[in-house]
Design an enzyme around this catalytic site. Structure first.
Site, PDB file in Angstrom:
ATOM      1  N   LEU A  45       1.002  -1.526   0.134  1.00  7.15           N
ATOM      2  CA  LEU A  45       0.310  -0.038  -0.152  1.00  7.15           C
ATOM      3  C   LEU A  45       0.972   1.282  -0.255  1.00  7.15           C
ATOM      4  CD1 LEU A  45      -2.303  -1.432   2.610  1.00  7.15           C
ATOM      5  CD2 LEU A  45      -2.641  -1.593   0.442  1.00  7.15           C
ATOM      6  N   PRO A  46       0.388   2.648  -0.035  1.00  6.82           N
ATOM      7  CA  PRO A  46       1.101   3.562  -0.700  1.00  6.82           C
ATOM      8  C   PRO A  46       2.061   4.060   0.565  1.00  6.82           C
ATOM      9  CG  PRO A  46      -0.937   3.902  -1.043  1.00  6.82           C
ATOM     10  CD  PRO A  46      -1.283   2.551  -0.888  1.00  6.82           C
ATOM     11  N   THR A  84       6.509   0.845   1.485  1.00  7.78           N
ATOM     12  CA  THR A  84       7.434   1.788   2.530  1.00  7.78           C
ATOM     13  C   THR A  84       7.104   2.281   3.087  1.00  7.78           C
ATOM     14  OG1 THR A  84       8.996   1.465   0.721  1.00  7.78           O
ATOM     15  CG2 THR A  84       9.705   3.370   2.311  1.00  7.78           C
ATOM     16  N   LYS A 122      14.912   0.965   4.619  1.00  2.76           N
ATOM     17  CA  LYS A 122      14.304   1.283   2.795  1.00  2.76           C
ATOM     18  C   LYS A 122      14.901   3.012   3.188  1.00  2.76           C
ATOM     19  CE  LYS A 122      11.999   1.815  -0.160  1.00  2.76           C
ATOM     20  NZ  LYS A 122      12.426   1.534  -2.318  1.00  2.76           N
ATOM     21  N   LYS A 170       7.136  11.232   0.014  1.00  4.77           N
ATOM     22  CA  LYS A 170       6.683  10.380   1.169  1.00  4.77           C
ATOM     23  C   LYS A 170       8.076   9.857   1.689  1.00  4.77           C
ATOM     24  CE  LYS A 170       5.429   6.938   1.196  1.00  4.77           C
ATOM     25  NZ  LYS A 170       5.239   5.027   0.575  1.00  4.77           N
TER      26      LYS A 170
HETATM   27  P1  NAD Z   1       0.139   2.795  -6.238  1.00  2.20           P
HETATM   28  O1  NAD Z   1      -0.203   4.044  -5.503  1.00  2.20           O
HETATM   29  O2  NAD Z   1       0.598   2.337  -7.636  1.00  2.20           O
HETATM   30  O3  NAD Z   1      -0.233   1.415  -5.656  1.00  2.20           O
HETATM   31  C1  NAD Z   1      -0.976   1.595  -4.554  1.00  2.20           C
HETATM   32  C2  NAD Z   1      -2.096   1.000  -4.527  1.00  2.20           C
HETATM   33  O4  NAD Z   1      -3.035   0.591  -3.324  1.00  2.20           O
HETATM   34  C3  NAD Z   1      -3.223   1.381  -5.219  1.00  2.20           C
HETATM   35  O5  NAD Z   1      -4.575   0.454  -6.514  1.00  2.20           O
HETATM   36  C4  NAD Z   1      -4.245   1.939  -4.312  1.00  2.20           C
HETATM   37  O6  NAD Z   1      -6.529   1.537  -4.942  1.00  2.20           O
HETATM   38  C5  NAD Z   1      -4.142   0.275  -2.950  1.00  2.20           C
HETATM   39  N1  NAD Z   1      -4.978   0.538  -2.273  1.00  2.20           N
HETATM   40  C6  NAD Z   1      -5.182   1.840  -0.917  1.00  2.20           C
HETATM   41  N2  NAD Z   1      -5.652   1.987  -0.065  1.00  2.20           N
HETATM   42  C7  NAD Z   1      -6.630   0.393  -0.412  1.00  2.20           C
HETATM   43  C8  NAD Z   1      -6.928  -0.691   0.626  1.00  2.20           C
HETATM   44  N3  NAD Z   1      -6.703  -0.142   2.345  1.00  2.20           N
HETATM   45  N4  NAD Z   1      -7.029  -1.744   0.202  1.00  2.20           N
HETATM   46  C9  NAD Z   1      -6.385  -2.197  -1.100  1.00  2.20           C
HETATM   47  N5  NAD Z   1      -5.811  -1.528  -1.432  1.00  2.20           N
HETATM   48  C10 NAD Z   1      -5.674  -0.271  -1.139  1.00  2.20           C
HETATM   49  O7  NAD Z   1       2.228   2.863  -5.674  1.00  2.20           O
HETATM   50  P2  NAD Z   1       2.699   1.321  -5.798  1.00  2.20           P
HETATM   51  O8  NAD Z   1       3.611   1.582  -6.970  1.00  2.20           O
HETATM   52  O9  NAD Z   1       2.461   0.199  -6.302  1.00  2.20           O
HETATM   53  O10 NAD Z   1       3.556   1.898  -4.502  1.00  2.20           O
HETATM   54  C11 NAD Z   1       3.640   1.494  -3.126  1.00  2.20           C
HETATM   55  C12 NAD Z   1       4.523   0.767  -2.056  1.00  2.20           C
HETATM   56  O11 NAD Z   1       5.827   0.173  -2.462  1.00  2.20           O
HETATM   57  C13 NAD Z   1       4.615   2.440  -1.632  1.00  2.20           C
HETATM   58  O12 NAD Z   1       4.856   2.470  -0.505  1.00  2.20           O
HETATM   59  C14 NAD Z   1       6.002   3.099  -2.502  1.00  2.20           C
HETATM   60  O13 NAD Z   1       6.492   3.739  -1.267  1.00  2.20           O
HETATM   61  C15 NAD Z   1       6.848   0.968  -2.828  1.00  2.20           C
HETATM   62  N6  NAD Z   1       7.151   1.153  -3.838  1.00  2.20           N
HETATM   63  C16 NAD Z   1       7.746   1.776  -4.770  1.00  2.20           C
HETATM   64  C17 NAD Z   1       8.044   1.822  -6.329  1.00  2.20           C
HETATM   65  C18 NAD Z   1       7.998   2.058  -7.007  1.00  2.20           C
HETATM   66  O14 NAD Z   1       8.824   2.443  -8.675  1.00  2.20           O
HETATM   67  N7  NAD Z   1       6.327   2.255  -7.677  1.00  2.20           N
HETATM   68  C19 NAD Z   1       9.311   1.161  -5.154  1.00  2.20           C
HETATM   69  C20 NAD Z   1       9.561   0.485  -4.355  1.00  2.20           C
HETATM   70  C21 NAD Z   1       9.265   0.670  -3.282  1.00  2.20           C
END
Ligand code: NAD
Length: 298
Positions: A64-65, A98, A173, A248
């Site tokens: 999740l975000p 994260t 991280k 964030k």
């Molecule tokens: P994103 O915003 O693309 O996806 C997050 C998903 O979570 C969304 O589809 C949203 O609808 C869903 N969501 C939110 N609350 C929810 C709930 N209560 N129940 C079900 N679904 C819910 O984010 P992302 O890029 O996939 O990143 C996710 C995590 O990974 C973050 O913490 C980010 O910092 C970390 N991260 C991302 C990357 C990257 O390259 N994108 C790399 C490493 C780490």
């Protein structure tokens, strides 16, 4: 194995798909119907709710975000109970989001009270790593819990590190992402300076990649459009790792630095630059779009 997977965004969707391809029975859930539809089309089982996804699960994974989403999901709020009340004792919970180390510890404490082991396992490697199944996992929690998680993590990642107790994965991280945020600005600054001098960004990138300026951004994630076909910069900065997510993470690093009394001056400056970039409407774009803050715009 029966696996519940919650959060099917840029990272979660390919991670869940890799578990499905490896032969696990995945019950996935996301609040966004567009996100679940994509996975359903790929043959992954979709649950109608987070509560439903964890029924009968041996492992629960969340991606999740931010802290508030993870705390809301597992611990609930005034309007609804959290998932911790629904997960069977003994089920292993792996949170790969994260978030603040303090939030990871809160969720792990709530799990421990019901006999549910929880580890924090944030990742590095970007969306490319998530698709290829080559992510790096930084795990916080008991070693025995990590060993239980390992066969599942190995289907999504190539490197698995035990950083320490609960919350230590998150601490590792934010150190990594603070460095990445700074590196991306430095790389962008150098490429913008080169372009202002009439240098071909492709040639300059190659020179720096093979010189002492070489780094991950030049290697895998060039911020200059057209230099690297697969990088977000060549796709209008769509997909990838959002500017707001980097903001964030730099906020988490800043808060943490204050709490432990560490000096992180470049991390603080990087946070301000991404904040300015986000305020001018670039929050949803990949974080490598920070180069636009440093370039002459047409
Ligand atoms: P994103 O915003 O693309 O996806 C997050 C998903 O979570 C969304 O589809 C949203 O609808 C869903 N969501 C939110 N609350 C929810 C709930 N209560 N129940 C079900 N679904 C819910 O984010 P992302 O890029 O996939 O990143 C996710 C995590 O990974 C973050 O913490 C980010 O910092 C970390 N991260 C991302 C990357 C990257 O390259 N994108 C790399 C490493 C780490």
């Amino acid at each position: 194995m029966n696996i519940a997977f919650i959060g099917l965004g840029h990272m979660g969707a390919p991670m869940a798909l890799n578990l499905h391809k490896a032969g696990h029975t995945v019950r996935a859930f996301d609040l966004s119907p567009a996100a679940t539809q994509k996975l359903a089309e790929a043959g992954v089982g979709i649950a109608p709710s987070a509560e439903d996804s964890v029924a009968g699960a041996e492992v629960v994974i969340s991606m999740l975000p931010a802290s508030r989403h993870v705390e809301g999901l597992y611990l609930g709020d005034d309007t609804r109970p959290g998932l911790m009340a629904r997960i069977e004792p003994g089920t292993l919970v792996i949170d790969s989001s994260t978030i603040a180390a303090a939030s990871s510890r809160k969720v792990a404490d709530a799990g421990a009270a019901r006999g549910i082991p929880v580890i924090d396992a944030p990742v590095s490697g970007g969306t490319g790593g998530a698709v290829a199944g080559t992510l790096t996992f930084m795990v916080g929690g008991e070693a025995a819990h990590l060993e239980r998680a390992r066969p599942v993590l190995e289907k999504m990642g190539a490197n698995i590190f035990h950083a320490g107790g609960v919350g230590a994965g998150q601490a590792a991280k934010i150190c990594n992402n603070m460095l990445l945020g700074i590196l991306m600005i430095g790389t962008s600054e150098a490429l913008a300076l080169g372009a202002a001098n009439g240098l071909d960004p492709q040639v300059l990138s190659e020179i720096m990649r093979r010189s002492s300026g070489g780094n991950w951004a030049l290697e895998k994630y060039n911020p200059f459009p057209g230099v690297m076909a697969a990088a977000p910069a060549s796709k209008g900065y769509a997909g990838g790792f959002g500017t707001d997510l980097m903001l964030k993470d730099l906020g988490l690093a800043s808060d943490n630095a204050v709490s432990v009394g560490a000096a992180t001056p470049l991390g603080a400056l990087a946070r301000s630059l991404y904040a300015a970039h986000s305020l001018s409407g670039h929050g949803p774009l990949d974080f490598s779009s920070i180069i636009q803050l440093l370039q002459k715009q047409p």
